[in-house]
Design a protein around this motif. Sequence first.
Motif, PDB file in Angstrom:
ATOM      1  N   MET A   1      10.262   6.625   8.750  1.00 52.91           N
ATOM      2  CA  MET A   1       9.811   7.967   8.469  1.00 52.91           C
ATOM      3  C   MET A   1       8.309   8.055   8.671  1.00 52.91           C
ATOM      4  O   MET A   1       7.590   7.135   8.349  1.00 52.91           O
ATOM      5  CB  MET A   1      10.144   8.319   7.016  1.00 52.91           C
ATOM      6  CG  MET A   1      11.431   9.041   6.853  1.00 52.91           C
ATOM      7  SD  MET A   1      11.724   9.725   5.203  1.00 52.91           S
ATOM      8  CE  MET A   1      11.636   8.334   4.134  1.00 52.91           C
TER       9      MET A   1
ATOM     10  N   SER B   1       8.789  19.017   5.501  1.00 52.76           N
ATOM     11  CA  SER B   1      10.006  18.516   4.889  1.00 52.76           C
ATOM     12  C   SER B   1      11.180  19.413   5.240  1.00 52.76           C
ATOM     13  O   SER B   1      11.007  20.542   5.683  1.00 52.76           O
ATOM     14  CB  SER B   1       9.848  18.402   3.370  1.00 52.76           C
ATOM     15  OG  SER B   1       9.598  19.663   2.800  1.00 52.76           O
TER      16      SER B   1
ATOM     17  N   HIS C   1      15.072  20.768   3.738  1.00 56.61           N
ATOM     18  CA  HIS C   1      15.767  21.012   2.487  1.00 56.61           C
ATOM     19  C   HIS C   1      17.259  21.014   2.780  1.00 56.61           C
ATOM     20  O   HIS C   1      17.722  21.740   3.659  1.00 56.61           O
ATOM     21  CB  HIS C   1      15.312  22.340   1.885  1.00 56.61           C
ATOM     22  CG  HIS C   1      13.823  22.400   1.709  1.00 56.61           C
ATOM     23  ND1 HIS C   1      13.183  21.773   0.663  1.00 56.61           N
ATOM     24  CD2 HIS C   1      12.855  22.954   2.456  1.00 56.61           C
ATOM     25  CE1 HIS C   1      11.878  21.961   0.775  1.00 56.61           C
ATOM     26  NE2 HIS C   1      11.650  22.676   1.871  1.00 56.61           N
TER      27      HIS C   1
ATOM     28  N   HIS D   1      17.945  18.970  -2.313  1.00 60.11           N
ATOM     29  CA  HIS D   1      17.212  17.726  -2.073  1.00 60.11           C
ATOM     30  C   HIS D   1      16.264  17.952  -0.896  1.00 60.11           C
ATOM     31  O   HIS D   1      16.585  18.703   0.018  1.00 60.11           O
ATOM     32  CB  HIS D   1      18.197  16.594  -1.748  1.00 60.11           C
ATOM     33  CG  HIS D   1      17.605  15.234  -1.808  1.00 60.11           C
ATOM     34  ND1 HIS D   1      17.448  14.550  -2.983  1.00 60.11           N
ATOM     35  CD2 HIS D   1      17.124  14.432  -0.830  1.00 60.11           C
ATOM     36  CE1 HIS D   1      16.893  13.366  -2.716  1.00 60.11           C
ATOM     37  NE2 HIS D   1      16.694  13.283  -1.416  1.00 60.11           N
ATOM     38  N   SER D   2      15.104  17.315  -0.927  1.00 62.57           N
ATOM     39  CA  SER D   2      14.128  17.421   0.160  1.00 62.57           C
ATOM     40  C   SER D   2      13.812  16.045   0.719  1.00 62.57           C
ATOM     41  O   SER D   2      13.792  15.063  -0.012  1.00 62.57           O
ATOM     42  CB  SER D   2      12.836  18.065  -0.343  1.00 62.57           C
ATOM     43  OG  SER D   2      13.074  19.383  -0.757  1.00 62.57           O
ATOM     44  N   LEU D   3      13.552  16.016   2.026  1.00 66.13           N
ATOM     45  CA  LEU D   3      13.194  14.785   2.728  1.00 66.13           C
ATOM     46  C   LEU D   3      12.144  15.111   3.778  1.00 66.13           C
ATOM     47  O   LEU D   3      11.966  16.271   4.145  1.00 66.13           O
ATOM     48  CB  LEU D   3      14.414  14.213   3.470  1.00 66.13           C
ATOM     49  CG  LEU D   3      15.507  13.550   2.678  1.00 66.13           C
ATOM     50  CD1 LEU D   3      16.694  13.258   3.582  1.00 66.13           C
ATOM     51  CD2 LEU D   3      15.021  12.259   2.068  1.00 66.13           C
ATOM     52  N   ALA D   4      11.507  14.083   4.311  1.00 70.30           N
ATOM     53  CA  ALA D   4      10.577  14.268   5.427  1.00 70.30           C
ATOM     54  C   ALA D   4      11.336  14.868   6.602  1.00 70.30           C
ATOM     55  O   ALA D   4      12.521  14.590   6.812  1.00 70.30           O
ATOM     56  CB  ALA D   4       9.952  12.938   5.826  1.00 70.30           C
TER      57      ALA D   4
ATOM     58  N   ALA E   1      13.519  12.636   8.914  1.00 70.54           N
ATOM     59  CA  ALA E   1      14.377  11.678   8.219  1.00 70.54           C
ATOM     60  C   ALA E   1      15.732  11.509   8.898  1.00 70.54           C
ATOM     61  O   ALA E   1      16.293  12.450   9.448  1.00 70.54           O
ATOM     62  CB  ALA E   1      14.582  12.106   6.772  1.00 70.54           C
TER      63      ALA E   1
ATOM     64  N   ASP F   1      17.422   6.729   6.285  1.00 75.84           N
ATOM     65  CA  ASP F   1      16.273   6.942   5.405  1.00 75.84           C
ATOM     66  C   ASP F   1      16.728   7.477   4.050  1.00 75.84           C
ATOM     67  O   ASP F   1      16.228   7.063   3.003  1.00 75.84           O
ATOM     68  CB  ASP F   1      15.281   7.928   6.029  1.00 75.84           C
ATOM     69  CG  ASP F   1      14.622   7.400   7.290  1.00 75.84           C
ATOM     70  OD1 ASP F   1      14.426   6.171   7.403  1.00 75.84           O
ATOM     71  OD2 ASP F   1      14.298   8.226   8.163  1.00 75.84           O
ATOM     72  N   LEU F   2      17.669   8.404   4.070  1.00 77.35           N
ATOM     73  CA  LEU F   2      18.188   8.966   2.833  1.00 77.35           C
ATOM     74  C   LEU F   2      18.858   7.890   1.985  1.00 77.35           C
ATOM     75  O   LEU F   2      18.619   7.792   0.787  1.00 77.35           O
ATOM     76  CB  LEU F   2      19.178  10.095   3.131  1.00 77.35           C
ATOM     77  CG  LEU F   2      19.898  10.684   1.917  1.00 77.35           C
ATOM     78  CD1 LEU F   2      18.913  11.318   0.941  1.00 77.35           C
ATOM     79  CD2 LEU F   2      20.952  11.689   2.356  1.00 77.35           C
TER      80      LEU F   2
ATOM     81  N   GLN G   1      16.195   5.804   0.453  1.00 74.30           N
ATOM     82  CA  GLN G   1      15.504   6.538  -0.607  1.00 74.30           C
ATOM     83  C   GLN G   1      16.336   6.567  -1.888  1.00 74.30           C
ATOM     84  O   GLN G   1      15.800   6.513  -2.991  1.00 74.30           O
ATOM     85  CB  GLN G   1      15.210   7.969  -0.144  1.00 74.30           C
ATOM     86  CG  GLN G   1      14.449   8.791  -1.173  1.00 74.30           C
ATOM     87  CD  GLN G   1      14.303  10.234  -0.761  1.00 74.30           C
ATOM     88  OE1 GLN G   1      15.260  10.999  -0.853  1.00 74.30           O
ATOM     89  NE2 GLN G   1      13.119  10.609  -0.297  1.00 74.30           N
TER      90      GLN G   1
END
Length: 73
Positions: A1, A7, A9, A17-20, A23, A27-28, A31
């Motif tokens: 990442m 980010s 959503h 949930h939020s991620l880069a 991603a 990656d999830l 995390q």
Amino acid sequence: MSTSNESIHLTLNGKPHSLAADATAADLVEQLGLSGRRIAVEINEQIVPKSQLADTHLTSGDQIEVVHAIGGG
């Protein structure tokens, strides 16, 4: 990442949930602290094989379910 401030959503197991922005499904999993565990990942009602998690990029609005595989008989 990457260290991008952008980010995405999505919905993870029914919760926001939020991620880069760049991603992947892998990656999830990392995390969530589930790397190496027996899990199944479903994205938008499609099971993603473990071998494809690192190549599966996530986008805003994705519906993701992560479930633990439980043995039994």
